[in-house]
Design a protein around this motif. Sequence first.
Motif, mmCIF file in Angstrom:
data_model
loop_
_atom_site.group_PDB
_atom_site.id
_atom_site.type_symbol
_atom_site.label_atom_id
_atom_site.label_comp_id
_atom_site.label_asym_id
_atom_site.label_seq_id
_atom_site.Cartn_x
_atom_site.Cartn_y
_atom_site.Cartn_z
ATOM 1 N N ASN A 161 -24.134 19.068 -70.610
ATOM 2 C CA ASN A 161 -25.558 19.393 -70.707
ATOM 3 C C ASN A 161 -26.348 18.127 -71.031
ATOM 4 O OD1 ASN A 161 -28.135 20.381 -71.310
ATOM 5 N ND2 ASN A 161 -27.323 22.281 -72.140
ATOM 6 N N ARG B 100 -29.352 17.524 -70.732
ATOM 7 C CA ARG B 100 -30.644 17.837 -71.337
ATOM 8 C C ARG B 100 -30.549 17.814 -72.856
ATOM 9 N NH1 ARG B 100 -35.633 17.093 -70.860
ATOM 10 N NH2 ARG B 100 -36.959 18.593 -71.912
ATOM 11 N N ARG C 41 -31.962 14.897 -75.735
ATOM 12 C CA ARG C 41 -32.791 15.267 -76.883
ATOM 13 C C ARG C 41 -32.163 14.798 -78.190
ATOM 14 N NH1 ARG C 41 -34.128 21.552 -75.244
ATOM 15 N NH2 ARG C 41 -35.918 21.153 -73.873
ATOM 16 N N HIS D 82 -35.090 13.022 -65.517
ATOM 17 C CA HIS D 82 -35.105 13.723 -66.799
ATOM 18 C C HIS D 82 -36.392 13.371 -67.536
ATOM 19 C CE1 HIS D 82 -30.882 15.126 -66.839
ATOM 20 N NE2 HIS D 82 -30.639 14.001 -66.171
ATOM 21 N N TYR E 149 -38.042 13.838 -71.420
ATOM 22 C CA TYR E 149 -37.816 14.222 -72.815
ATOM 23 C C TYR E 149 -39.116 14.006 -73.594
ATOM 24 C CZ TYR E 149 -32.974 13.797 -71.331
ATOM 25 O OH TYR E 149 -31.793 13.933 -70.644
ATOM 26 N N ASP F 181 -38.394 19.603 -65.974
ATOM 27 C CA ASP F 181 -38.075 18.474 -66.845
ATOM 28 C C ASP F 181 -36.650 17.963 -66.621
ATOM 29 O OD1 ASP F 181 -36.637 20.522 -68.020
ATOM 30 O OD2 ASP F 181 -38.026 20.752 -69.697
ATOM 31 N N GLU F 182 -35.919 18.583 -65.700
ATOM 32 C CA GLU F 182 -34.588 18.107 -65.318
ATOM 33 C C GLU F 182 -34.393 18.437 -63.843
ATOM 34 O OE1 GLU F 182 -29.936 18.467 -66.786
ATOM 35 O OE2 GLU F 182 -31.389 19.989 -67.379
ATOM 36 N N ARG G 56 -26.089 19.801 -62.807
ATOM 37 C CA ARG G 56 -26.210 20.563 -64.050
ATOM 38 C C ARG G 56 -25.792 22.008 -63.818
ATOM 39 N NH1 ARG G 56 -25.842 22.934 -67.993
ATOM 40 N NH2 ARG G 56 -27.387 23.379 -69.606
#
Length: 494
Positions: free
Chosen positions: A212, A214, A218, A408, A410, A436-437, A479
């Motif tokens: 992941n 994402r 973060r 990506h 963030y 956002d991804e 993903r």
Amino acid sequence: MSLPVPALRALPLAAFFALAPCPRTAPAEAPDHPALAPRPAAPAPAQPEALSPPEPERAVPEGIESRQLEAPRTEAPTLVRVAPPWISPLTPRVAATLRAVASRAPRREDVFAVMGGSSAVSRAFMGCFAGDEWDLAGYASELGDTVAYFGDGNAAGQSPYRRGRASLAARVGWSLRNVLAGRPSRVLREVRAISPRYALVLFGGNDVEGRNPRVWGRRLETALGQLMAAGVIPVVGATLPRTDEAFMDAWAERYNVVSRGIAHAWGVPYVDYYDAVGRLPGRGLARDGVHPNVFVVGGRGRGCILSDDGLRHGHNVRNLLTLRALEAARQVVAGAPAPAPEEPPLAGAGTAGDPLRLTTLPFSTRWGSEEFGESELDGYGCVGAERAPGPERVYRLRLAEPARLVAHVYTTRGVEASLRVLEAAVDPAHCRLAGDELEPTLPAGEHTLVLEVTPDPRGRAGGSATLVLDLAPPRAPRRGQERPRAHRRGARMH
């Protein structure tokens, strides 16, 4: 058998930073010292070309009004992917960032913290510099003072090299989730315990099990934010390669797209252990195909021997690159000039009428709330763009052939942001996709990317949006792709 001295030894530190690696794939047969052999310079961006004819008009979704904002038809150079160097260039921008971080709090300048999993906990990683079982060989004149400088550091009563005291932010099997746990986090507890000026942030080996990127990005931004706010300079290390399973090695490579981009956007050093170690015999790994191997003398591992024979092993190469990164960082913090030139600015203003023209990948940037401007675009005609538009930055790129883009976004402190992929024209109605991804496979030709930001509705100051763009590594899974059945019980390995 005696091996030739690497040609790299004759190069000054600044020249080492400028070296660009070979293409992603490792050669079938590596030459002597594959991790340290001189590598060809990165290709220069292509010269501007004539624009291709516009794409055929696409139908606008029902209920969406086409509101094309015609940008000046400036020449768009063909995008080129430039393989990054193993140690990220210390440009004036990065040097200024490191000095600004150092000014936030008094710390022990000769102390570094180690944060990570088992490959960071191992005594073969930097710990062997605490005793007398190390040999800088031909690097003594370059790095001898570096080893002595940190050897004199006081990390809770001992040298930062020593492993007698267990780091509060490093343990076998740990990921970023583990070290961010608690209030304060284990990251900050380790900072309070030894007051380091630098922190080696060496995660990913366990994080990739989650598949992941994402969440990974973060957490990495959270860790960097905590360290930098505390006056600690992070040195981010790439996830190591894996030979136990090609599927997981592909995920490691994909995670490194994210970590490299975030480190660049935040302006902190990055060390690409994946590529450097991966070019060694056996990809620099032990028999388990996960942990780095080490030079063995008399039945004992000697990770701090930087001889020709030693530098054919994973831990030994990691130690050399880590020393170089620490030395370069401490020099610029002390006021030395940045050893690398500044990156050339992108052409364009980032507006709908004058987009920023991307010429090379990878690309990343961090956009702070103090830079947010006005909103020009709205009425996006694609799923995922329902969020109220705000300030935006507009980018344009031109592909010579179809390519799979990895994007990506963030954000921090309540800022919301997403990327919208348009056609060549700056027309929100002709939006391909948003999110956002994203991993679109784009056709050859021109494309417009719009980073849309929605500031905190409560009006709080601060916040930022980070954009990371690259081409997908050849084997990178998408993903959500499932792990092969045989590995669904996979244990933590780092």
